[in-house]
Design a protein around this motif. Sequence first.
Motif, PDB file in Angstrom:
ATOM      1  N   ALA A 145     -49.830  89.747 -45.873  1.00  0.00           N
ATOM      2  CA  ALA A 145     -49.877  89.698 -47.329  1.00  0.00           C
ATOM      3  C   ALA A 145     -48.569  90.185 -47.922  1.00  0.00           C
ATOM      4  O   ALA A 145     -47.833  90.950 -47.293  1.00  0.00           O
ATOM      5  N   LYS A 146     -48.281  89.736 -49.119  1.00  0.00           N
ATOM      6  CA  LYS A 146     -47.066  90.150 -49.789  1.00  0.00           C
ATOM      7  C   LYS A 146     -47.122  91.638 -50.088  1.00  0.00           C
ATOM      8  O   LYS A 146     -48.131  92.157 -50.568  1.00  0.00           O
ATOM      9  N   ARG A 147     -46.039  92.326 -49.770  1.00  0.00           N
ATOM     10  CA  ARG A 147     -46.002  93.769 -49.982  1.00  0.00           C
ATOM     11  C   ARG A 147     -46.003  94.083 -51.469  1.00  0.00           C
ATOM     12  O   ARG A 147     -45.246  93.488 -52.243  1.00  0.00           O
ATOM     13  N   LYS A 148     -46.845  95.029 -51.851  1.00  0.00           N
ATOM     14  CA  LYS A 148     -46.914  95.443 -53.238  1.00  0.00           C
ATOM     15  C   LYS A 148     -45.831  96.472 -53.549  1.00  0.00           C
ATOM     16  O   LYS A 148     -45.370  97.194 -52.657  1.00  0.00           O
ATOM     17  N   ALA A 149     -45.449  96.518 -54.790  1.00  0.00           N
ATOM     18  CA  ALA A 149     -44.441  97.492 -55.206  1.00  0.00           C
ATOM     19  C   ALA A 149     -44.993  98.906 -55.043  1.00  0.00           C
ATOM     20  O   ALA A 149     -46.188  99.152 -55.286  1.00  0.00           O
ATOM     21  N   PRO A 150     -44.158  99.860 -54.617  1.00  0.00           N
ATOM     22  CA  PRO A 150     -44.627 101.243 -54.460  1.00  0.00           C
ATOM     23  C   PRO A 150     -45.143 101.812 -55.783  1.00  0.00           C
ATOM     24  O   PRO A 150     -44.662 101.465 -56.857  1.00  0.00           O
ATOM     25  N   THR A 151     -46.112 102.703 -55.663  1.00  0.00           N
ATOM     26  CA  THR A 151     -46.690 103.359 -56.835  1.00  0.00           C
ATOM     27  C   THR A 151     -46.131 104.765 -56.963  1.00  0.00           C
ATOM     28  O   THR A 151     -46.244 105.564 -56.021  1.00  0.00           O
ATOM     29  N   PRO A 152     -45.516 105.096 -58.094  1.00  0.00           N
ATOM     30  CA  PRO A 152     -45.006 106.468 -58.270  1.00  0.00           C
ATOM     31  C   PRO A 152     -46.157 107.479 -58.284  1.00  0.00           C
ATOM     32  O   PRO A 152     -47.187 107.240 -58.910  1.00  0.00           O
ATOM     33  N   ARG A 153     -45.958 108.580 -57.615  1.00  0.00           N
ATOM     34  CA  ARG A 153     -46.966 109.653 -57.611  1.00  0.00           C
ATOM     35  C   ARG A 153     -46.265 110.992 -57.755  1.00  0.00           C
ATOM     36  O   ARG A 153     -45.484 111.375 -56.889  1.00  0.00           O
ATOM     37  N   GLN A 154     -46.553 111.663 -58.844  1.00  0.00           N
ATOM     38  CA  GLN A 154     -45.950 112.978 -59.088  1.00  0.00           C
ATOM     39  C   GLN A 154     -46.872 114.041 -58.525  1.00  0.00           C
ATOM     40  O   GLN A 154     -48.047 114.131 -58.893  1.00  0.00           O
ATOM     41  N   VAL A 155     -46.351 114.844 -57.598  1.00  0.00           N
ATOM     42  CA  VAL A 155     -47.152 115.856 -56.913  1.00  0.00           C
ATOM     43  C   VAL A 155     -46.642 117.242 -57.294  1.00  0.00           C
ATOM     44  O   VAL A 155     -45.478 117.564 -57.022  1.00  0.00           O
ATOM     45  N   PRO A 156     -47.477 118.081 -57.918  1.00  0.00           N
ATOM     46  CA  PRO A 156     -47.023 119.435 -58.253  1.00  0.00           C
ATOM     47  C   PRO A 156     -46.830 120.263 -56.992  1.00  0.00           C
ATOM     48  O   PRO A 156     -47.454 120.013 -55.960  1.00  0.00           O
ATOM     49  N   TRP A 157     -45.968 121.262 -57.083  1.00  0.00           N
ATOM     50  CA  TRP A 157     -45.646 122.082 -55.915  1.00  0.00           C
ATOM     51  C   TRP A 157     -46.892 122.695 -55.292  1.00  0.00           C
ATOM     52  O   TRP A 157     -46.993 122.795 -54.057  1.00  0.00           O
ATOM     53  N   ALA A 158     -47.862 123.096 -56.120  1.00  0.00           N
ATOM     54  CA  ALA A 158     -49.059 123.761 -55.603  1.00  0.00           C
ATOM     55  C   ALA A 158     -49.912 122.837 -54.735  1.00  0.00           C
ATOM     56  O   ALA A 158     -50.740 123.312 -53.949  1.00  0.00           O
ATOM     57  N   GLN A 159     -49.727 121.516 -54.879  1.00  0.00           N
ATOM     58  CA  GLN A 159     -50.524 120.558 -54.119  1.00  0.00           C
ATOM     59  C   GLN A 159     -49.707 119.828 -53.062  1.00  0.00           C
ATOM     60  O   GLN A 159     -50.148 118.826 -52.507  1.00  0.00           O
ATOM     61  N   LEU A 160     -48.528 120.346 -52.769  1.00  0.00           N
ATOM     62  CA  LEU A 160     -47.623 119.692 -51.830  1.00  0.00           C
ATOM     63  C   LEU A 160     -47.551 120.472 -50.528  1.00  0.00           C
ATOM     64  O   LEU A 160     -47.222 121.661 -50.513  1.00  0.00           O
ATOM     65  N   GLY A 161     -47.892 119.805 -49.428  1.00  0.00           N
ATOM     66  CA  GLY A 161     -47.780 120.454 -48.125  1.00  0.00           C
ATOM     67  C   GLY A 161     -46.365 120.367 -47.581  1.00  0.00           C
ATOM     68  O   GLY A 161     -45.427 119.999 -48.287  1.00  0.00           O
ATOM     69  N   ALA A 162     -46.220 120.706 -46.314  1.00  0.00           N
ATOM     70  CA  ALA A 162     -44.915 120.615 -45.653  1.00  0.00           C
ATOM     71  C   ALA A 162     -44.651 119.158 -45.298  1.00  0.00           C
ATOM     72  O   ALA A 162     -45.456 118.518 -44.627  1.00  0.00           O
ATOM     73  N   GLY A 163     -43.534 118.630 -45.775  1.00  0.00           N
ATOM     74  CA  GLY A 163     -43.201 117.234 -45.522  1.00  0.00           C
ATOM     75  C   GLY A 163     -42.442 117.046 -44.223  1.00  0.00           C
ATOM     76  O   GLY A 163     -41.794 117.961 -43.726  1.00  0.00           O
ATOM     77  N   ARG A 164     -42.536 115.843 -43.695  1.00  0.00           N
ATOM     78  CA  ARG A 164     -41.784 115.467 -42.490  1.00  0.00           C
ATOM     79  C   ARG A 164     -41.025 114.182 -42.773  1.00  0.00           C
ATOM     80  O   ARG A 164     -41.609 113.177 -43.180  1.00  0.00           O
ATOM     81  N   VAL A 165     -39.717 114.216 -42.566  1.00  0.00           N
ATOM     82  CA  VAL A 165     -38.899 113.025 -42.785  1.00  0.00           C
ATOM     83  C   VAL A 165     -39.181 112.008 -41.684  1.00  0.00           C
ATOM     84  O   VAL A 165     -39.251 112.348 -40.505  1.00  0.00           O
ATOM     85  N   GLN A 166     -39.342 110.754 -42.095  1.00  0.00           N
ATOM     86  CA  GLN A 166     -39.567 109.663 -41.148  1.00  0.00           C
ATOM     87  C   GLN A 166     -38.240 108.986 -40.830  1.00  0.00           C
ATOM     88  O   GLN A 166     -37.468 108.656 -41.731  1.00  0.00           O
ATOM     89  N   VAL A 167     -37.976 108.813 -39.547  1.00  0.00           N
ATOM     90  CA  VAL A 167     -36.733 108.170 -39.123  1.00  0.00           C
ATOM     91  C   VAL A 167     -36.832 106.679 -39.409  1.00  0.00           C
ATOM     92  O   VAL A 167     -37.795 106.017 -39.014  1.00  0.00           O
ATOM     93  N   GLU A 168     -35.850 106.152 -40.134  1.00  0.00           N
ATOM     94  CA  GLU A 168     -35.828 104.732 -40.473  1.00  0.00           C
ATOM     95  C   GLU A 168     -34.574 104.088 -39.891  1.00  0.00           C
ATOM     96  O   GLU A 168     -33.498 104.671 -39.923  1.00  0.00           O
ATOM     97  N   PHE A 169     -34.738 102.895 -39.377  1.00  0.00           N
ATOM     98  CA  PHE A 169     -33.600 102.129 -38.878  1.00  0.00           C
ATOM     99  C   PHE A 169     -33.219 101.115 -39.945  1.00  0.00           C
ATOM    100  O   PHE A 169     -34.039 100.321 -40.384  1.00  0.00           O
ATOM    101  N   GLY A 170     -31.948 101.196 -40.379  1.00  0.00           N
ATOM    102  CA  GLY A 170     -31.503 100.305 -41.434  1.00  0.00           C
ATOM    103  C   GLY A 170     -32.162 100.619 -42.755  1.00  0.00           C
ATOM    104  O   GLY A 170     -32.448  99.731 -43.543  1.00  0.00           O
ATOM    105  N   ARG A 171     -32.410 101.928 -42.990  1.00  0.00           N
ATOM    106  CA  ARG A 171     -33.075 102.317 -44.238  1.00  0.00           C
ATOM    107  C   ARG A 171     -32.170 102.012 -45.424  1.00  0.00           C
ATOM    108  O   ARG A 171     -30.942 102.044 -45.308  1.00  0.00           O
ATOM    109  N   PRO A 172     -32.765 101.733 -46.587  1.00  0.00           N
ATOM    110  CA  PRO A 172     -31.950 101.415 -47.762  1.00  0.00           C
ATOM    111  C   PRO A 172     -31.149 102.602 -48.237  1.00  0.00           C
ATOM    112  O   PRO A 172     -31.488 103.754 -47.957  1.00  0.00           O
ATOM    113  N   ALA A 173     -30.065 102.322 -48.984  1.00  0.00           N
ATOM    114  CA  ALA A 173     -29.255 103.400 -49.546  1.00  0.00           C
ATOM    115  C   ALA A 173     -30.068 104.157 -50.565  1.00  0.00           C
ATOM    116  O   ALA A 173     -31.040 103.656 -51.124  1.00  0.00           O
TER     117      ALA A 173
END
Length: 220
Positions: A145-173
């Motif tokens: 299926a055609k990829r849908k545009a990403p949905t913005p989501r604002q997350v307050p600090w109190a509801q944000l866990g520890a993030g992990r960066v995902q390694v991307e090959f040829g990731r966009p600038a």
Amino acid sequence: MSATHQQDPAATRLAGWIEPVVTAAGYDLEELVVTPAGRRSVVRVVVDRDEGVSLDDVAEVSRAVSAVLDRNDGELGRAPYVLEVTSPGVDRPLTEPRHWRRNTGRLVTVTVGPAGAAEQVTGRVTAVDDAGVTLAVEKPGKPGAKRKAPTPRQVPWAQLGAGRVQVEFGRPARDEGAAHDEDPHDDELHDDELHDDELHDDELDDDPADDDEGDDGGGQ
């Protein structure tokens, strides 16, 4: 710096000397670990800043930290140390606002939401401010299926866990509004690249007898 490592008495004492020097040089002390290695101890100092950390930056911090350790050599009991200075790896968890800010434009996986209703999402960091982090979240679609545009989501600090960066090959600038046009960790330094350069010159034990494995005097 991580409170976990500050609970270690040796790391706590060293942090009291090292952190002011690192801060004065314009860096953040992200981690300080003291690890026994035979008769020596390895002092691993992890530093970062918004502009990223280059090889020259590591050499600068290494000299400054080595100098402060030399000044406190008596309090260390002349125990032999090997100093390692490096920048954070891409796999380090994002736990502080500055970590998120420095990874604007990257794809991350993180647990978000209030307690009892948290969910894991994957999204690109598009903005970081005093309120929290904005992620561009892509919803999974049907295969083909055609990829849908990403949905913005604002997350307050109190509801944000520890993030992990995902390694991307040829990731966009990064977006034009991002803090940097290039990845500040592209020049990330690995321990094996440093061992033959600055690090072994920063050993605090100046007595060659301590390096003689056959010396029954032992050393520390």
